[in-house]
Design a protein around this motif. Structure first.
Motif, PDB file in Angstrom:
ATOM      1  N   VAL A  48      43.569  29.522  41.728  1.00  0.00           N
ATOM      2  CA  VAL A  48      44.896  29.796  42.283  1.00  0.00           C
ATOM      3  C   VAL A  48      45.073  31.272  42.577  1.00  0.00           C
ATOM      4  O   VAL A  48      45.938  31.659  43.374  1.00  0.00           O
ATOM      5  CB  VAL A  48      46.005  29.307  41.326  1.00  0.00           C
ATOM      6  N   ASN A  49      44.263  32.119  41.918  1.00  0.00           N
ATOM      7  CA  ASN A  49      44.292  33.553  42.163  1.00  0.00           C
ATOM      8  C   ASN A  49      43.120  33.911  43.070  1.00  0.00           C
ATOM      9  O   ASN A  49      41.954  33.907  42.647  1.00  0.00           O
ATOM     10  CB  ASN A  49      44.201  34.318  40.841  1.00  0.00           C
ATOM     11  N   GLU A  50      43.413  34.226  44.323  1.00  0.00           N
ATOM     12  CA  GLU A  50      42.345  34.476  45.300  1.00  0.00           C
ATOM     13  C   GLU A  50      41.536  35.723  44.958  1.00  0.00           C
ATOM     14  O   GLU A  50      40.316  35.763  45.168  1.00  0.00           O
ATOM     15  CB  GLU A  50      42.941  34.607  46.698  1.00  0.00           C
ATOM     16  N   MET A  51      42.187  36.746  44.412  1.00  0.00           N
ATOM     17  CA  MET A  51      41.462  37.962  44.048  1.00  0.00           C
ATOM     18  C   MET A  51      40.447  37.675  42.955  1.00  0.00           C
ATOM     19  O   MET A  51      39.316  38.180  42.996  1.00  0.00           O
ATOM     20  CB  MET A  51      42.441  39.035  43.581  1.00  0.00           C
ATOM     21  N   ARG A  52      40.835  36.871  41.969  1.00  0.00           N
ATOM     22  CA  ARG A  52      39.900  36.532  40.904  1.00  0.00           C
ATOM     23  C   ARG A  52      38.746  35.694  41.451  1.00  0.00           C
ATOM     24  O   ARG A  52      37.581  35.913  41.098  1.00  0.00           O
ATOM     25  CB  ARG A  52      40.610  35.775  39.781  1.00  0.00           C
ATOM     26  N   ALA A  53      39.049  34.719  42.270  1.00  0.00           N
ATOM     27  CA  ALA A  53      38.001  33.865  42.824  1.00  0.00           C
ATOM     28  C   ALA A  53      37.001  34.675  43.648  1.00  0.00           C
ATOM     29  O   ALA A  53      35.789  34.456  43.570  1.00  0.00           O
ATOM     30  CB  ALA A  53      38.629  32.767  43.687  1.00  0.00           C
ATOM     31  N   THR A  54      37.497  35.627  44.416  1.00  0.00           N
ATOM     32  CA  THR A  54      36.619  36.447  45.250  1.00  0.00           C
ATOM     33  C   THR A  54      35.737  37.346  44.391  1.00  0.00           C
ATOM     34  O   THR A  54      34.525  37.489  44.644  1.00  0.00           O
ATOM     35  CB  THR A  54      37.459  37.287  46.226  1.00  0.00           C
ATOM     36  N   ALA A  55      36.333  37.952  43.361  1.00  0.00           N
ATOM     37  CA  ALA A  55      35.544  38.792  42.458  1.00  0.00           C
ATOM     38  C   ALA A  55      34.507  37.962  41.719  1.00  0.00           C
ATOM     39  O   ALA A  55      33.349  38.391  41.545  1.00  0.00           O
ATOM     40  CB  ALA A  55      36.472  39.490  41.462  1.00  0.00           C
ATOM     41  N   ALA A  56      34.889  36.771  41.285  1.00  0.00           N
ATOM     42  CA  ALA A  56      33.956  35.894  40.573  1.00  0.00           C
ATOM     43  C   ALA A  56      32.816  35.464  41.474  1.00  0.00           C
ATOM     44  O   ALA A  56      31.657  35.392  41.038  1.00  0.00           O
ATOM     45  CB  ALA A  56      34.695  34.679  40.031  1.00  0.00           C
ATOM     46  N   ARG A  57      33.120  35.167  42.724  1.00  0.00           N
ATOM     47  CA  ARG A  57      32.062  34.774  43.660  1.00  0.00           C
ATOM     48  C   ARG A  57      30.986  35.858  43.757  1.00  0.00           C
ATOM     49  O   ARG A  57      29.783  35.552  43.730  1.00  0.00           O
ATOM     50  CB  ARG A  57      32.652  34.501  45.042  1.00  0.00           C
ATOM     51  N   THR A  58      31.404  37.102  43.837  1.00  0.00           N
ATOM     52  CA  THR A  58      30.444  38.202  43.901  1.00  0.00           C
ATOM     53  C   THR A  58      29.628  38.286  42.615  1.00  0.00           C
ATOM     54  O   THR A  58      28.400  38.452  42.646  1.00  0.00           O
ATOM     55  CB  THR A  58      31.183  39.524  44.142  1.00  0.00           C
ATOM     56  N   ALA A  59      30.308  38.158  41.470  1.00  0.00           N
ATOM     57  CA  ALA A  59      29.617  38.246  40.189  1.00  0.00           C
ATOM     58  C   ALA A  59      28.640  37.096  39.991  1.00  0.00           C
ATOM     59  O   ALA A  59      27.551  37.268  39.428  1.00  0.00           O
ATOM     60  CB  ALA A  59      30.637  38.268  39.048  1.00  0.00           C
TER      61      ALA A  59
END
Length: 418
Positions: A48-59
Motif C-alpha cells: 500500500v506504500n509505493e515508496m516502500r515497495a519501490t525501495a524493497a524492489r531495489t533491495a
C-alpha cells in the motif's frame, strides 16, 4: 542464508510478493531470490506504500513491476504464487482474493487475526480448490524436528502434560511495542501474533488441538507503565534516560524500508514503547486442555534479559526437556541439548547442532519444502490453512478468556466452517 543452488526441474514459479516490510523484503524477497532463484521469478511487488515497495524492489534485486492495489496486480500479472507478508489484520482479504484468482498462497503467520477471518479463508480454500501454506518455520528447526521424532517414537510413553515458557528479550520483545503490533486491532495481540507459533508447535507436537483455554494477561512494563513518553525515539526528549531508546538511523535496512516511506503514510518504525494507547498485554500465561486430554502450562514474557524458551513433555514413562537459547546474558553453545529422562532409568543427552540461516536452519528448510519439487514430509512439517486456523483460534480463545475471566472453548468461537 543458504547459497544459491541450481538443479534441473520445472520452470520457475511466478511469484507476487504482497507486503514489503522487514519480513517480506528480507526472508520472502532478497533471501528468496538469492537462494531460490532457480525456483522463483518475481512478477510483482505490492504494498500500500509505493515508496516502500519501490525501495524493497531495489533491495530484493528484481525488475518486477510495483503495485499498490492487489486487485490490479492479480489481474495484470496473474501470478502462480502470492506470498502474503502484509499487516496481520489484512491477510484474509489478500488471501481470499488470491485464491479466487486461481493462485496458490503462502502466508506469513498468524494466518489472520479473528475467528471470522479464519472461517472466511477456510471457506475460500474449499470453494476454490487452491491451497494455502502458513509459514510456521519453527516446525522446521532441527531441534523441533528431533523432538517430534522422539514423541512419535513414544520415547516417554503417552504424553500427559507440557510445560512451555517463551522469553522475549528487551530487544525483540520491545520491538512489538514500537510497531503496529501494539494495537490489538492490527495484530490480535501477542497471544495471536507471537503465540501462534507456539500454539502451532503444541498442536503439531501433540497431533491434537485444544478443547479449552484459560488465560491471564496484563500490561506491566510497556504502555502506561513508562516513567515518561514521547511520540517516537527519533524526536524524543527522553532519549538519554530511556532504556528502550532505539536509534533506527544506525540500521540502513530499516531506514530504507520505513523512515523514508513514512512520508507517504505516517507509519514510523520507532514509536514510543510507552504510548498510552498500546492495548495489548506484555505478560501472559495460559492453561490449555487438548482433545487428547494433554494439559499444557504456557507463558510468554516480553522484557526479559534472555531470549529463547523452556519446553518439557511429561509422559507416562519419562520426560523430554530442552532449554533453547537465542540471545542470552551469558555465553551459549552452538547447539541445543535435549534431555531424555526415562522413569527408573538414566538420562540421555541428545545434542542437536544449530544449522545456518534463520531459526537455526528452519527458514531454509521451510522454503525448500514450499518451493522445491519432490520434497518429502515424513514429520508433517508443512502447515496448511487448517493448522493456521487452529493456532490462531488458540490465541483468540486466550484473549477471550483473559477479557472474560472464564475458560473459553474453541468451539464457541465459530472460526471453522459449519
Amino acid at each position: 542464508m543458504q547459497a544459491t543452488r541450481h538443479e534441473e526441474g520445472p520452470e520457475r514459479h511466478r511469484v507476487a510478493l504482497v507486503g514489503t516490510g522487514h519480513r517480506g523484503a528480507g526472508m520472502w524477497g532478497k533471501e528468496l531470490l538469492q537462494g531460490w532463484r532457480d525456483r522463483t521469478e518475481f512478477v510483482a511487488i505490492c504494498d500500500v506504500n509505493e515508496m516502500r515497495a519501490t525501495a524493497a524492489r531495489t533491495a530484493i534485486g528484481t525488475n518486477a513491476p510495483v503495485y499498490t492495489d492487489v486487485d490490479e496486480m492479480l489481474a495484470s500479472v496473474k501470478p502462480e504464487i502470492v506470498i502474503v507478508c502484509s499487516r496481520d489484520d489484512t491477510h484474509d482479504e489478500i488471501i481470499v482474493k488470491a485464491l479466487e484468482a486461481g493462485c496458490r498462497v503462502i502466508t506469513e503467520k498468524p494466518m489472520t487475526t479473528t475467528p471470522e477471518k479464519c472461517r472466511r479463508i477456510l471457506e475460500a480454500e474449499a470453494r476454490t480448490g487452491r491451497p494455502v501454506d502458513v509459514t510456521f518455520n519453527y516446525r522446521f528447526a532441527p531441534t523441533a524436528a528431533r523432538i517430534k521424532q522422539l514423541l512419535r517414537e513414544e520415547a516417554v510413553g503417552t504424553v500427559t502434560s507440557v510445560d512451555f515458557h517463551w522469553y522475549l528479550d528487551t530487544q525483540h520483545g520491545a520491538d512489538y511495542f514500537r510497531r503496529w503490533h501494539a494495537k490489538e486491532a492490527h495484530s490480535g495481540s501477542l497471544f495471536v501474533h507471537k503465540a501462534t507459533h507456539h500454539f502451532d508447535l503444541l498442536n503439531w507436537y501433540l497431533e491434537s488441538v485444544p478443547r479449552e483455554v484459560s488465560a491471564f494477561g496484563t500490561q506491566r512494563n510497556y504502555g502506561r507503565n513508562g516513567p515518561f513518553r514521547g511520540e517516537r525515539c527519533q524526536t524524543c526528549s527522553h532519549a538519554r534516560d530511556c532504556d528502550f531508546y532505539f536509534d533506527m538511523s544506525k540500521d540502513p535496512w530499516l531506514t530504507m524500508l520505513y523512515e523514508d516511506p513514512s512520508a507517504e503514510d505516517g507509519y514510523v518504525r520507532d514509536a514510543c514503547v510507552y504510548r498510552e494507547d498500546i492495548d495489548i498485554a506484555d505478560t501472559m500465561t495460559a492453561m490449555l486442555r487438548f482433545e487428547n486430554e494433554v494439559i499444557v502450562s504456557y507463558s510468554l514474557n516480553t522484557f526479559m534479559p534472555i531470549e529463547g524458551y523452556h519446553l518439557a513433555f511429561n509422559g507416562t514413562k519419562g520426560r523430554i526437556e530442552v532449554r533453547q537459547y537465542e540471545r542470552q546474558a551469558f555465553e551459549t553453545p552452538d547447539h541445543d541439548e535435549i534431555l531424555l529422562m526415562r522413569n527408573f532409568g538414566g538420562v540421555e543427552r541428545i545434542r542437536v547442532p544449530h544449522a545456518g540461516g534463520g531459526h537455526f536452519g528452519g527458514d531454509d528448510r521451510l522454503r525448500d519444502m514450499l518451493l522445491r519439487p519432490g520434497m518429502t514430509d515424513p514429520l508433517g512439517q508443512r502447515a496448511g490453512a487448517l493448522a493456521g486456523a487452529m493456532s490462531m483460534l488458540c490465541g483468540a480463545a486466550a484473549v477471550a478468556s483473559m477479557k472474560s475471566g472464564r475458560p473459553v472453548r474453541l468451539a464457541e468461537l465459530g472460526g471453522l466452517p459449519a
